[in-house]
Design a protein around this motif. Structure first.
Motif, short mmCIF file in Angstrom:
data_model
loop_
_atom_site.label_atom_id
_atom_site.label_comp_id
_atom_site.label_asym_id
_atom_site.label_seq_id
_atom_site.Cartn_x
_atom_site.Cartn_y
_atom_site.Cartn_z
N HIS A 1 0.79 -1.51 0.05
CA HIS A 1 0.08 0.15 -0.12
C HIS A 1 0.78 1.36 0.11
CE1 HIS A 1 1.07 -0.16 4.04
NE2 HIS A 1 0.79 1.03 4.43
N ALA A 2 2.21 1.05 -0.13
CA ALA A 2 2.94 2.35 0.19
C ALA A 2 4.35 1.87 -0.57
CB ALA A 2 3.05 2.82 1.47
N VAL A 3 5.13 3.00 -1.02
CA VAL A 3 6.40 2.87 -1.62
C VAL A 3 7.09 4.11 -1.34
CG1 VAL A 3 5.53 3.64 -3.95
CG2 VAL A 3 7.44 2.12 -3.90
N MET A 4 8.44 3.86 -1.39
CA MET A 4 9.40 5.04 -1.12
C MET A 4 10.51 5.29 -2.18
SD MET A 4 10.26 4.91 2.81
CE MET A 4 11.01 6.70 2.72
N LEU A 5 10.26 6.25 -2.86
CA LEU A 5 11.26 6.66 -3.89
C LEU A 5 12.40 7.55 -3.40
CD1 LEU A 5 9.09 7.09 -7.02
CD2 LEU A 5 10.39 5.06 -6.59
N GLU A 6 13.69 7.57 -4.20
CA GLU A 6 14.55 8.41 -3.99
C GLU A 6 15.04 9.34 -5.20
OE1 GLU A 6 19.16 8.38 -2.58
OE2 GLU A 6 17.79 7.54 -1.02
N ASP A 7 15.08 10.39 -5.14
CA ASP A 7 15.82 11.10 -6.30
C ASP A 7 17.20 11.26 -6.24
OD1 ASP A 7 16.26 12.74 -8.28
OD2 ASP A 7 14.70 14.48 -7.77
N PRO A 8 17.98 10.45 -7.02
CA PRO A 8 19.30 10.70 -6.86
C PRO A 8 19.84 12.04 -7.14
CG PRO A 8 18.53 9.28 -8.68
CD PRO A 8 17.45 9.63 -7.99
N ALA A 9 19.28 12.84 -7.75
CA ALA A 9 19.82 14.12 -8.25
C ALA A 9 19.70 15.16 -7.07
CB ALA A 9 18.97 14.60 -9.53
N THR A 10 18.68 14.91 -6.25
CA THR A 10 18.47 15.70 -5.24
C THR A 10 18.68 15.31 -3.96
OG1 THR A 10 16.10 15.34 -4.99
CG2 THR A 10 16.71 17.03 -6.38
N GLN A 11 18.75 13.91 -3.75
CA GLN A 11 18.72 13.22 -2.46
C GLN A 11 17.51 13.18 -1.72
OE1 GLN A 11 21.45 11.04 -2.16
NE2 GLN A 11 21.91 11.94 -4.12
N LEU A 12 16.51 13.73 -2.32
CA LEU A 12 15.14 13.79 -1.48
C LEU A 12 14.42 12.30 -1.48
CD1 LEU A 12 13.78 17.13 -2.95
CD2 LEU A 12 14.28 16.86 -0.45
N GLN A 13 13.79 12.25 -0.44
CA GLN A 13 13.16 10.85 -0.41
C GLN A 13 11.76 11.06 -0.10
OE1 GLN A 13 15.18 9.01 3.04
NE2 GLN A 13 16.76 8.36 1.70
N TYR A 14 10.80 10.24 -0.82
CA TYR A 14 9.30 10.21 -1.09
C TYR A 14 8.79 9.26 -0.25
CZ TYR A 14 10.67 14.34 -3.99
OH TYR A 14 11.23 15.45 -4.59
N LEU A 15 7.46 9.33 0.49
CA LEU A 15 6.69 8.36 0.73
C LEU A 15 5.39 8.45 0.05
CD1 LEU A 15 5.86 5.59 2.57
CD2 LEU A 15 5.00 7.48 4.34
N PHE A 16 4.86 7.60 -0.82
CA PHE A 16 3.60 7.75 -1.32
C PHE A 16 2.69 6.45 -0.81
CE2 PHE A 16 7.04 8.57 -4.37
CZ PHE A 16 6.43 9.80 -4.79
N HIS A 17 1.78 6.91 0.11
CA HIS A 17 1.05 6.10 1.13
C HIS A 17 -0.51 6.04 0.58
CE1 HIS A 17 -0.86 4.40 4.76
NE2 HIS A 17 0.38 4.06 5.05
N ILE A 18 -0.71 4.87 0.03
CA ILE A 18 -2.11 4.70 -0.74
C ILE A 18 -3.16 4.54 0.38
CG2 ILE A 18 -3.63 3.64 -2.40
CD1 ILE A 18 -0.91 3.05 -3.87
N GLY A 19 -3.89 5.71 0.60
CA GLY A 19 -5.27 5.21 1.54
C GLY A 19 -4.63 5.33 3.21
#
Length: 165
Positions: free
Chosen positions: A69-87
């Motif tokens: 129900h959730a995934v974490m992505l990292e943007d290698p260019a900025t080192q920003l990490q994102y959590l996408f949490h469905i529901g």
């Protein structure tokens, strides 16, 4: 006199496109205190109009939650990490209604499908489908995170503007 030798640091702003189509709303509207109060990080939420989460940028899958129900992505260019949490509280579905198309370590391209989910099944089980999009390490890497609200189309409309430190 020595000012000309000082390095001028200019803020770099990046924009993140919507990973879902639907209506973008402030995190304060998420019916979960951890997200609404910003305890998980800064960001925005989207009330989805279709059951498909796509990568908003080229990046690396840092983690897929076991119940999909959730995934974490990292943007290698900025080192920003994102959590996408469905529901909200959808961990209780134990993966039912979710199909993950990626796993940790995968390199993904902008627009690539990450997770498909059955909105009707989630709602029928009594869970909201609102999806927080959180910059989990914003405090370390960003000086400002702003969300844009309103109707959004995945891969087209920007939902976050992030100023890097």
């Amino acid at each position: 006199m020595f000012d000309r030798w000082k390095k001028k640091k200019t803020a770099t702003a990046i924009q993140v496109t919507a990973p879902l189509s639907g209506k973008a709303v402030p995190l304060s509207q998420v019916p979960d205190e951890a997200f609404a109060a910003g305890h998980m990080g800064q960001g925005i939420a989207i009330e989805p109009s279709e059951g498909k989460l796509v990568a908003p940028f080229d990046g690396t899958v840092a983690h897929v939650i076991k119940s999909k129900h959730a995934v974490m992505l990292e943007d290698p260019a900025t080192q920003l990490q994102y959590l996408f949490h469905i529901g909200i509280n959808t961990v209780g579905l134990k993966g039912e209604g979710f199909t993950s198309h990626v796993q940790a370590g995968d390199q993904v391209k902008s627009g690539q499908t990450l997770i498909e989910f059955d909105m009707a099944a989630i709602k029928a089980a009594g869970y909201p489908t609102i999806t927080p999009i959180i910059v989990t390490n914003a405090d370390e890497v960003a000086s400002k995170v702003e969300g844009q609200i309103g109707d959004v189309v995945s891969g087209q409309d920007h939902v976050l503007t992030i100023e890097l430190k």
